[in-house]
Design an enzyme around this catalytic site. Structure first.
Site, short mmCIF file in Angstrom:
data_model
loop_
_atom_site.label_atom_id
_atom_site.label_comp_id
_atom_site.label_asym_id
_atom_site.label_seq_id
_atom_site.Cartn_x
_atom_site.Cartn_y
_atom_site.Cartn_z
N TYR A 122 -3.64 -5.29 -11.08
CA TYR A 122 -3.17 -5.38 -12.47
C TYR A 122 -4.20 -4.80 -13.44
O TYR A 122 -3.85 -4.11 -14.39
CB TYR A 122 -2.83 -6.83 -12.83
CG TYR A 122 -1.63 -7.36 -12.08
CD1 TYR A 122 -0.42 -6.67 -12.11
CD2 TYR A 122 -1.68 -8.55 -11.37
CE1 TYR A 122 0.70 -7.13 -11.42
CE2 TYR A 122 -0.57 -9.03 -10.68
CZ TYR A 122 0.61 -8.32 -10.70
OH TYR A 122 1.71 -8.78 -10.02
N GLY A 181 0.81 -1.22 0.00
CA GLY A 181 0.00 0.00 0.00
C GLY A 181 0.83 1.26 0.00
O GLY A 181 0.32 2.36 0.25
#
Lengths: 171, 171
Positions: free
Chosen positions: A139, A101
């Protein structure tokens, strides 16, 4: 948090081997890992290496609970599409859970993309487990396409006895 | 029928480019082929090649209706599994339709397996379209495993604008 993205060296193989094991545990495949630090040293850092590596490193003061400052990695190699030409294959992209993150994974992937483009590649390919939704979401947010779902390409593998038998041929 | 299996040379690139187009037509992907003979010459036969090739050739008296004696090919490159180590990836395996059923495809694949084992590889990987049942049946008969169906690995790809954007990063 500051972090550095740089090419892996022979001295990183111990940490890469550690993180490969962590990744395998996350992928519920720890039983399948046969690679060792020595394999990585031989296969990635001798003449005609089988792969290249990238390391994400944090400053000493931000190291992990267990004392690691190398907190992410990617392994990649050059490949080829007979339809499109030069390509780069990202074998692994991993960031330790406590460092996620923070943009480290994206920075590692960006580096692979940059190196691929610099080498004349037009595709960055990789594989993801279909239950790994956090990775798939990441992705897809980067504009990646699921070639298996969209075009029907399946991965096949020949290994072990089947590979030996195939190579030996009929008696 | 006699046939020869041998390493591809620069002089084979014209025939490989022709057969890549034939393969793409079979795979209903002719629109996606951007590769040229010149690309193959540059990418496969300069220093640090992106792939290697194998050619199947028949004697002059058995050449195809259109006069071709190079009737099949395989392209492959070395790759890496972070769990298992050295691997070889078979990008293409193709035999012209009028020469199928004579063991040429199996001989090409056997050569890739032999070269892979000789280089210390423990896996031969490749991809197949899920509707291509004749090919899937052949590969399963050779002991190959469908890693997508069995383990859930999906192929993902980043290309074109998405790849450029990934490499450039945030402004």
């Amino acid at each position: 948090m500051d972090f550095t993205i740089r090419a892996a060296t022979l001295e990183d193989c111990k940490d890469v081997a550690r993180m490969i094991t962590e990744l395998a545990e996350y992928e519920k495949a720890a039983d399948h890992v046969e690679i060792t630090q020595k394999d990585l040293e031989q296969d990635g850092f001798s003449k005609n290496p089988f792969f290249h590596g990238i390391i994400a490193e944090v400053p000493e003061q931000h190291k992990s609970k267990d004392g690691h400052s190398k907190v992410g990695y990617s392994l990649y190699f050059y490949s080829y599409s007979s339809f499109k030409g030069r390509a780069v294959y990202m074998e692994d992209l991993y960031v330790m859970p406590e460092f996620r993150g923070k943009g480290i994974g994206k920075a590692l992937m960006r580096k692979v993309a940059q190196l691929g483009l610099a080498a004349g590649c037009t595709q960055l390919n990789f594989s993801v487990l279909d239950w790994n939704k956090p990775s798939l979401d990441f992705y897809f947010s980067q504009g990646c396409q699921d070639v298996t779902s969209d075009l029907g390409y399946h991965y096949l593998r020949c290994e072990g006895d089947a590979l030996e038998y195939l190579a030996q041929g009929d008696p």
